[in-house]
Motif scaffolding. Structure first.
Motif, PDB file in Angstrom:
ATOM      1  N   ALA A 173       0.827  -1.208   0.000  1.00 11.27           N
ATOM      2  CA  ALA A 173       0.000   0.000   0.000  1.00 11.27           C
ATOM      3  C   ALA A 173       0.862   1.259   0.000  1.00 11.27           C
ATOM      4  O   ALA A 173       0.539   2.243  -0.684  1.00 11.27           O
ATOM      5  CB  ALA A 173      -0.928  -0.008   1.209  1.00 11.27           C
ATOM      6  N   ILE A 174       1.962   1.240   0.753  1.00 16.73           N
ATOM      7  CA  ILE A 174       2.858   2.401   0.792  1.00 16.73           C
ATOM      8  C   ILE A 174       3.454   2.658  -0.588  1.00 16.73           C
ATOM      9  O   ILE A 174       3.473   3.799  -1.078  1.00 16.73           O
ATOM     10  CB  ILE A 174       3.981   2.175   1.823  1.00 16.73           C
ATOM     11  N   LEU A 175       3.948   1.611  -1.222  1.00 13.95           N
ATOM     12  CA  LEU A 175       4.566   1.786  -2.541  1.00 13.95           C
ATOM     13  C   LEU A 175       3.528   2.165  -3.596  1.00 13.95           C
ATOM     14  O   LEU A 175       3.817   2.961  -4.495  1.00 13.95           O
ATOM     15  CB  LEU A 175       5.317   0.519  -2.929  1.00 13.95           C
ATOM     16  N   ASP A 176       2.325   1.624  -3.483  1.00 12.83           N
ATOM     17  CA  ASP A 176       1.244   2.038  -4.384  1.00 12.83           C
ATOM     18  C   ASP A 176       0.976   3.529  -4.228  1.00 12.83           C
ATOM     19  O   ASP A 176       0.777   4.247  -5.222  1.00 12.83           O
ATOM     20  CB  ASP A 176      -0.043   1.262  -4.091  1.00 12.83           C
ATOM     21  N   PHE A 177       0.945   3.980  -2.988  1.00 12.89           N
ATOM     22  CA  PHE A 177       0.669   5.395  -2.717  1.00 12.89           C
ATOM     23  C   PHE A 177       1.763   6.289  -3.292  1.00 12.89           C
ATOM     24  O   PHE A 177       1.479   7.293  -3.949  1.00 12.89           O
ATOM     25  CB  PHE A 177       0.552   5.609  -1.201  1.00 12.89           C
TER      26      PHE A 177
ATOM     27  N   THR B  33      13.823   6.410  -0.449  1.00 13.56           N
ATOM     28  CA  THR B  33      14.332   7.609  -1.117  1.00 13.56           C
ATOM     29  C   THR B  33      15.410   7.241  -2.123  1.00 13.56           C
ATOM     30  O   THR B  33      15.418   7.736  -3.268  1.00 13.56           O
ATOM     31  CB  THR B  33      14.906   8.600  -0.081  1.00 13.56           C
ATOM     32  N   THR B  34      16.322   6.371  -1.729  1.00 13.96           N
ATOM     33  CA  THR B  34      17.400   5.940  -2.620  1.00 13.96           C
ATOM     34  C   THR B  34      16.840   5.207  -3.837  1.00 13.96           C
ATOM     35  O   THR B  34      17.296   5.413  -4.968  1.00 13.96           O
ATOM     36  CB  THR B  34      18.385   5.031  -1.864  1.00 13.96           C
ATOM     37  N   TRP B  35      15.832   4.371  -3.624  1.00 13.04           N
ATOM     38  CA  TRP B  35      15.237   3.616  -4.739  1.00 13.04           C
ATOM     39  C   TRP B  35      14.506   4.548  -5.702  1.00 13.04           C
ATOM     40  O   TRP B  35      14.686   4.451  -6.920  1.00 13.04           O
ATOM     41  CB  TRP B  35      14.271   2.561  -4.196  1.00 13.04           C
ATOM     42  N   PHE B  36      13.717   5.463  -5.172  1.00 19.21           N
ATOM     43  CA  PHE B  36      12.986   6.387  -6.039  1.00 19.21           C
ATOM     44  C   PHE B  36      13.930   7.327  -6.785  1.00 19.21           C
ATOM     45  O   PHE B  36      13.614   7.806  -7.870  1.00 19.21           O
ATOM     46  CB  PHE B  36      11.970   7.202  -5.228  1.00 19.21           C
TER      47      PHE B  36
ATOM     48  N   ASP C 221      14.138  -4.099  -8.917  1.00 20.40           N
ATOM     49  CA  ASP C 221      12.775  -3.758  -9.301  1.00 20.40           C
ATOM     50  C   ASP C 221      11.891  -3.653  -8.064  1.00 20.40           C
ATOM     51  O   ASP C 221      12.316  -3.922  -6.940  1.00 20.40           O
ATOM     52  CB  ASP C 221      12.216  -4.770 -10.306  1.00 20.40           C
ATOM     53  N   ARG C 222      10.658  -3.257  -8.288  1.00 18.37           N
ATOM     54  CA  ARG C 222       9.754  -3.038  -7.164  1.00 18.37           C
ATOM     55  C   ARG C 222       9.472  -4.326  -6.396  1.00 18.37           C
ATOM     56  O   ARG C 222       9.362  -4.304  -5.167  1.00 18.37           O
ATOM     57  CB  ARG C 222       8.446  -2.405  -7.662  1.00 18.37           C
ATOM     58  N   ASP C 223       9.340  -5.441  -7.101  1.00 15.06           N
ATOM     59  CA  ASP C 223       9.069  -6.705  -6.410  1.00 15.06           C
ATOM     60  C   ASP C 223      10.192  -7.036  -5.433  1.00 15.06           C
ATOM     61  O   ASP C 223       9.934  -7.497  -4.304  1.00 15.06           O
ATOM     62  CB  ASP C 223       8.907  -7.838  -7.420  1.00 15.06           C
ATOM     63  N   HIS C 224      11.431  -6.823  -5.864  1.00 13.03           N
ATOM     64  CA  HIS C 224      12.568  -7.090  -4.977  1.00 13.03           C
ATOM     65  C   HIS C 224      12.535  -6.153  -3.782  1.00 13.03           C
ATOM     66  O   HIS C 224      12.770  -6.579  -2.638  1.00 13.03           O
ATOM     67  CB  HIS C 224      13.872  -6.927  -5.748  1.00 13.03           C
TER      68      HIS C 224
END
Length: 217
Positions: free
Chosen positions: A106-110, A180-183, A190-193
């Protein structure tokens, strides 16, 4: 005798209070657009008013200065994000793994649902001392949610409350930096990882309660 000020009259059938609320909402949306695309320095009163299509006198009707507006923009987004987290937690099973995955998803979706949110995270916060101070408050809020969920999903919490709080603060601050580092594009995963790692980290950190308690004795 002093006369009472005349109440503001409706304009085209719209009460004055409702018009003020609409102008405030327009300024907040304009602030989000500028902060979330061009950054803190670009979100001036003049540019916000131009983006909102309002005269600057209407700006000061709602906000004393630019910083107050931009903090309100961030606080609105934090409130929305917090509700997303709590809603995901409420809708998930009591099982720690299932609930943790639901909340992380949910956080990453947001954050990915509106690119302006990720831009604020990666650019606005680092650029503003004011937002850096607000970041501390946000981390404490997120840590409090972690503490509540830890108690809600576990039959027994071995750590005293103060150490659960320290764990929540450490984990939340670390995940803030990770996201923050990923974005920012500095992690080649990837997002799944990212999701799998975050879920595993939270669960592992929670499971460290017993050995941590042992070494704290």
């Amino acid at each position: 005798m002093t006369s009472e000020p005349a109440p503001a009259r409706p304009y085209r059938g719209v009460p004055a209070e409702q018009r003020r609320a609409r102008r405030r909402a327009a300024l907040l949306e304009a602030g989000l657009e500028l902060l979330g695309t061009q950054g803190w320095a670009a979100a001036t009163v003049r540019k916000v008013c131009a983006e909102a299509g309002l005269n600057d006198r209407y700006f000061y009707e709602s906000f004393p200065d630019r910083d107050a507006l931009l903090l309100a923009v961030v606080d609105d987004q934090v409130a929305l994000g917090t509700e997303v987290i709590l809603s995901a937690a409420r809708g998930a099973p009591r099982d720690p793994r299932a609930r943790t995955r639901a909340v992380v998803t949910a956080i990453l979706d947001f954050l990915t649902g509106d690119p302006r949110r990720a831009h604020i995270l990666t650019h606005a916060f680092p650029a503003s001392p004011l937002l850096q101070r607000r970041r501390i408050e946000i981390i404490r809020t997120m840590a409090a949610i972690f503490i509540a969920q830890t108690h809600d999903t576990m039959d027994q919490v071995l750590l005293p409350d103060v150490d659960v709080e320290l764990t929540g603060l450490t984990l939340t601050a670390g995940l803030w930096e990770l996201f923050t580092t990923w974005f920012r594009g500095d992690l080649t995963i990837d997002r799944d990882h990212l999701t799998d790692y975050t879920v595993a980290l939270i669960l592992t950190t929670t499971e460290l309660a017993a050995p941590l308690h042992h070494h704290l004795r």
